[in-house]
Every structure is written in structure tokens, then in C-alpha cells.
Enzyme design. Sequence first.
Site, PDB file in Angstrom:
ATOM      1  CG  ASN A   9      -1.734   1.194   1.425  1.00  0.00           C
ATOM      2  OD1 ASN A   9      -1.771   2.068   0.548  1.00  0.00           O
ATOM      3  ND2 ASN A   9      -2.420   1.294   2.553  1.00  0.00           N
ATOM      4  CD1 TRP A  10       3.386   0.870  -2.784  1.00  0.00           C
ATOM      5  CD2 TRP A  10       3.526   1.949  -4.748  1.00  0.00           C
ATOM      6  NE1 TRP A  10       4.060   0.055  -3.667  1.00  0.00           N
ATOM      7  CE2 TRP A  10       4.158   0.691  -4.875  1.00  0.00           C
ATOM      8  CE3 TRP A  10       3.490   2.795  -5.862  1.00  0.00           C
ATOM      9  CZ2 TRP A  10       4.746   0.275  -6.075  1.00  0.00           C
ATOM     10  CZ3 TRP A  10       4.077   2.380  -7.053  1.00  0.00           C
ATOM     11  CH2 TRP A  10       4.688   1.136  -7.156  1.00  0.00           C
ATOM     12  CE  LYS A  11      -0.190   3.102   4.811  1.00  0.00           C
ATOM     13  NZ  LYS A  11      -0.039   3.159   6.253  1.00  0.00           N
ATOM     14  CG  HIS A  94      -5.740   1.750   5.473  1.00  0.00           C
ATOM     15  ND1 HIS A  94      -5.249   2.685   6.354  1.00  0.00           N
ATOM     16  CD2 HIS A  94      -4.726   0.863   5.258  1.00  0.00           C
ATOM     17  CE1 HIS A  94      -3.991   2.377   6.654  1.00  0.00           C
ATOM     18  NE2 HIS A  94      -3.652   1.283   6.001  1.00  0.00           N
ATOM     19  CD  GLU A  96      -2.832   5.333   6.948  1.00  0.00           C
ATOM     20  OE1 GLU A  96      -2.866   5.370   5.714  1.00  0.00           O
ATOM     21  OE2 GLU A  96      -1.890   4.809   7.596  1.00  0.00           O
ATOM     22  CD  GLU A 166      -3.195  -2.474   7.461  1.00  0.00           C
ATOM     23  OE1 GLU A 166      -2.196  -2.757   6.815  1.00  0.00           O
ATOM     24  OE2 GLU A 166      -3.772  -1.382   7.360  1.00  0.00           O
ATOM     25  N   GLY A 172       2.898   2.296  10.910  1.00  0.00           N
ATOM     26  CA  GLY A 172       3.859   3.383  10.738  1.00  0.00           C
ATOM     27  C   GLY A 172       4.581   3.770  12.014  1.00  0.00           C
ATOM     28  CB  SER A 212       5.685  -1.821  11.959  1.00  0.00           C
ATOM     29  OG  SER A 212       5.281  -0.491  12.242  1.00  0.00           O
ATOM     30  N   GLY A 233       3.010  -1.110   4.316  1.00  0.00           N
ATOM     31  CA  GLY A 233       3.008   0.316   4.008  1.00  0.00           C
ATOM     32  C   GLY A 233       4.421   0.787   3.709  1.00  0.00           C
ATOM     33  N   GLY A 234       5.073   1.370   4.711  1.00  0.00           N
ATOM     34  CA  GLY A 234       6.395   1.991   4.534  1.00  0.00           C
ATOM     35  C   GLY A 234       7.400   1.127   3.780  1.00  0.00           C
TER      36      GLY A 234
HETATM   37  P1  13P Z   1       3.242   0.397   7.760  1.00  0.00           P
HETATM   38  O1  13P Z   1       3.771  -0.878   7.135  1.00  0.00           O
HETATM   39  O2  13P Z   1       3.961   1.622   7.275  1.00  0.00           O
HETATM   40  O3  13P Z   1       3.168   0.288   9.240  1.00  0.00           O
HETATM   41  O4  13P Z   1       1.731   0.557   7.222  1.00  0.00           O
HETATM   42  C1  13P Z   1       0.858  -0.501   7.323  1.00  0.00           C
HETATM   43  C2  13P Z   1      -0.368  -0.170   6.558  1.00  0.00           C
HETATM   44  O5  13P Z   1      -1.118   0.692   6.945  1.00  0.00           O
HETATM   45  C3  13P Z   1      -0.603  -0.901   5.304  1.00  0.00           C
HETATM   46  O6  13P Z   1      -1.890  -0.666   4.829  1.00  0.00           O
END
Ligand code: 13P
Length: 249
Positions: A9-11, A94, A96, A166, A172, A212, A233-234
Amino acid sequence: MRLYYIAGNWKMHKTVNESVALARELAARLSCCKEKVMIAPAFTALSEVAKVIEGTNILLGAQNMGPEEQGAHTGEVSVLMLKDLGVKVVILGHSERRHTYLESDALINRKVRLALAQSLEVILCVGETLEEREGGRLEKVIDTQLCEGLAGVDGAALDRVTIAYEPVWAIGTGKTATPEDADAVHAYCRKVVAALYGEQKAKAMIIQYGGSVKADNAAALMAKPNIDGALVGGASLKAESFVPIAMFR
Ligand code: 13P
């Protein structure tokens, strides 16, 4: 046997050129990957990334979509537009979206049903905040997010749903749930699916862990019996960190 499914997920990161460069590198380095792999760039990069990964083993995902097919909805992106670009999977619910943009379970459910009705695959994200966990409400939160998120989804459509657990406090932050803690919640998700759809569907359900995930914890997480993949994510923003996760075995 369930598949392992690794998704990036490149956000809200990367220009079109940066997205294309990463997609090219992933397509080359993951061509022999045994797992199911998906990347979800920003909306603005979908069209160009689609061209890069067409015909490869990497699926194209979107990070969200509107709850309507079309109409006067300023700023929204429709499921029909996503399909038009070759999107196969959409991430919905998600944390967020839930917490920053206040998406309710009812809204998420409308999107889930619409995406499935339009033949997309869905990754439905669920997870508790630290306050909910410490207040003993973890199971209640997961139960509500799954039951309301999947309301009206029949057993056949469920085959196109993946659940991503999640925990909000692990996203993050560098804090990962221990493999044991995550596995226990995944087992609970499976129990909820069994109650809704029966044991067989619950056994077949792919449940990703997100929060993470890095190259150095991915294998231990996915070694657990109920953890079938990762939503990253990251660490999905660079090939050096995403490739080892996707090639964890
Ligand atoms: P991180 O891997 O940056 O913690 O993000 C997880 C995430 O929200 C994937 O959708």
C-alpha cells in the site's frame, strides 16, 4: 491450502515517474515470486503503473474508491474508473480512512458491496486502536468491523474478499504486534467468518497482517498458522525492502 498474499500500500507517496520506476523494478525482481502479490499506487499513478505490470504476476490495486458508481460526487473516484484502468483489487476500510476521514462501517460496507458487484477483489481492513485494546474491546471492535463490513455479502462473493488485520497502534510506528498476538486476532477473525459463513469459508479466508511489517519480521509473522500474508506500508515504497518480504520463503 491457503495462498500467501503480499500487498504493498503505497499510500500518498510517489509521483507518476517514481511509481513507474518502482513498478518496473518490482516486475523484474518478483517475476519468480511464488506468492500472490499486489501493489496499490496512488490514483494518479494507476494508469501508468498498469501498463508496466500488465502481463506480469503483480496485481494492480487501488487504495480506496467512492461508494457510488457515478454521479455528482466531487473528488471521488468510481469503481468503473478503476476497472477502466485495469485495477483488480481495492483496499477498503483502511484505518487511515476510518480514523482520519471518519469512514463508518456502513459506508465501508457500501463500498465493499459495490466493488464485489463490479467483480473486483477487496481487501477489507480491520483493527483496533491502542485505547480499544487496553480497554478490553479488541474482539468487539473486530467483530463489528467484520460483521458490518461484510453485511449483505454472499458466500460466493466472499471468495474475492481478503481480510487485513492492521492494529492501528502498529501502523507506521515501528511497533509490530508479536506473531503470537497477531495470530490470536487472526484466529478470532476466522471465528467470526465461521459464524457468518461456515467453517469451510473461514478456513479458506486469506488474512493478511499489516503494521510495521519489514523484511526482518515478515517470515516470523507468516510462519503463524493464521497469518496468510502481509499488507505493507512503509516497507513497500522501495524494492530493497519490499522484495525480501514478498520472497520471504
Ligand atoms: P506500515 O507498514 O507503514 O506500518 O503501514 C501498514 C499499513 O497501513 C498498510 O496498509
